[in-house]
Design an enzyme around this catalytic site. Structure first.
Site, PDB file in Angstrom:
ATOM      1  N   GLY A   4     -18.027 130.625  33.590  1.00 58.89           N
ATOM      2  CA  GLY A   4     -18.237 129.468  34.444  1.00 58.89           C
ATOM      3  C   GLY A   4     -17.528 128.275  33.853  1.00 58.89           C
ATOM      4  N   ASP A 246     -10.587 125.827  30.206  1.00 59.50           N
ATOM      5  CA  ASP A 246     -11.847 125.178  29.842  1.00 59.50           C
ATOM      6  C   ASP A 246     -11.844 124.796  28.366  1.00 59.50           C
ATOM      7  OD1 ASP A 246     -12.569 125.909  32.472  1.00 59.50           O
ATOM      8  OD2 ASP A 246     -13.317 127.843  31.762  1.00 59.50           O
ATOM      9  N   ASP A 281     -15.098 134.467  28.332  1.00 55.35           N
ATOM     10  CA  ASP A 281     -14.821 133.097  28.745  1.00 55.35           C
ATOM     11  C   ASP A 281     -15.148 132.052  27.690  1.00 55.35           C
ATOM     12  OD1 ASP A 281     -14.761 134.609  31.180  1.00 55.35           O
ATOM     13  OD2 ASP A 281     -15.022 132.742  32.286  1.00 55.35           O
TER      14      ASP A 281
END
Length: 302
Positions: A4, A246, A281
């Site tokens: 996310g 990110d 991630d």
């Protein structure tokens, strides 16, 4: 893996010693609880609205190798975040005392009410004197540019620091500028056009170019009203490309909040390249990795 965009960036910021809090809605089921536990285990405070009737969103990744591209399948219908509204949180209370408020266009893509919630979050933060940070992060499998551009243009009126790719900036500008991608318009010109249109103080562009099979070169550039700051080029072997943007956002913001623009830009490029070597991630850069990074990272951590 738990993923996310916003959460990944918050994990990076927490790893760099900043207090990070995640405002979210989660399915009240074992998968939702697993997601929350992941955030907490990485040092991110979690303020969640628990929804017993929602599903946990999932996505499936099939990693490709030339000439076969990677494939991503999203399954986000009826997720808890899809029911986010401007009334889901008392935004003024949540942003009080914060230094920065961070979100992305992936949340905006979930629906009109979630996009309204993003606007409420950012506008409230800015009114409270909090730095607002937004990563366009356009995903064609979630929404087309015809759908995204009008929504994001409205949101960007509330954004101080804008993260975008060259393609994102062209998509925001509209069809005439889309053609400019092959017409010699520079990244700086696209960034300054975005600043003029939306009023952002800083536009940060990340460029990832594959130099050979399973290798990537990363550069980051920040454009302000009076300067253009570019990073060195960092090369990495690609193990997993997810979460790399990110990581760049987290590294940049940590430096920017410490008034070190040059260090922020260069470390963002390094962090992005490094994250390509990590499966999953989430930011997993260790203290030994930071020590090897050298002086620029030490300035950020000081």
């Amino acid at each position: 893996h738990v993923g996310g965009a916003e959460l990944n960036s918050l994990i990076g910021l927490a790893s760099l010693g900043l207090d990070a809090v995640w405002l979210t809605r989660l399915a009240d089921n074992p998968i939702g609880r697993r997601i929350a536990a992941h955030a907490v285990s990485r040092g991110v405070g979690t303020v969640a609205g628990w929804d017993p009737d929602a599903r946990a969103p999932v996505y499936f990744v099939e990693h490709g190798a030339r000439p076969r591209p990677s494939e991503v399948l999203y399954d986000r219908s009826h997720s808890a975040m899809a029911a986010l509204t401007p009334e889901s949180f008392a935004w003024d209370a949540q942003v009080r005392g914060a230094r920065a408020a961070v979100t992305t266009g992936i949340t905006s893509a979930l629906g009109p009410r979630t996009a309204d919630a993003v606007d409420a979050f950012l506008s409230t933060a800015r009114a409270a004197g909090v730095l607002t940070v937004f990563d366009v992060n356009h995903r064609g499998r979630l929404w087309s540019w015809d759908q995204a551009a009008p929504v994001l243009r409205r949101t960007l009126r509330h954004v101080d620091v804008l993260f975008a790719s060259r393609g994102d900036l062209a998509g925001l500008a509209g069809p005439p500028e889309l053609a400019s991608l092959s017409a010699g318009v520079s990244d700086e010109e696209l960034a300054r056009d975005a600043m003029k249109r939306f009023g952002s103080a800083v536009v940060v562009l990340r460029e990832s170019a594959h130099s050979a099979a399973r290798q990537v070169n990363v550069r980051v550039m920040a454009v302000t009203a009076g300067s253009v700051i570019s990073s060195e080029s960092y090369q990495a072997d690609v193990l997993d490309p997810f979460g790399t943007g990110d990581a760049a956002l987290a590294a940049f913001l940590a430096g920017y909040l410490n008034d070190d623009m040059a260090g922020a830009v260069d470390t963002a490029a390094w962090a992005c390249a490094f994250q390509h070597t990590i499966p999953g991630d989430a930011w997993s850069i260790r203290a030994s990795d930071l020590r090897q990074r050298g002086a620029a990272m030490r300035r950020i951590l000081r």
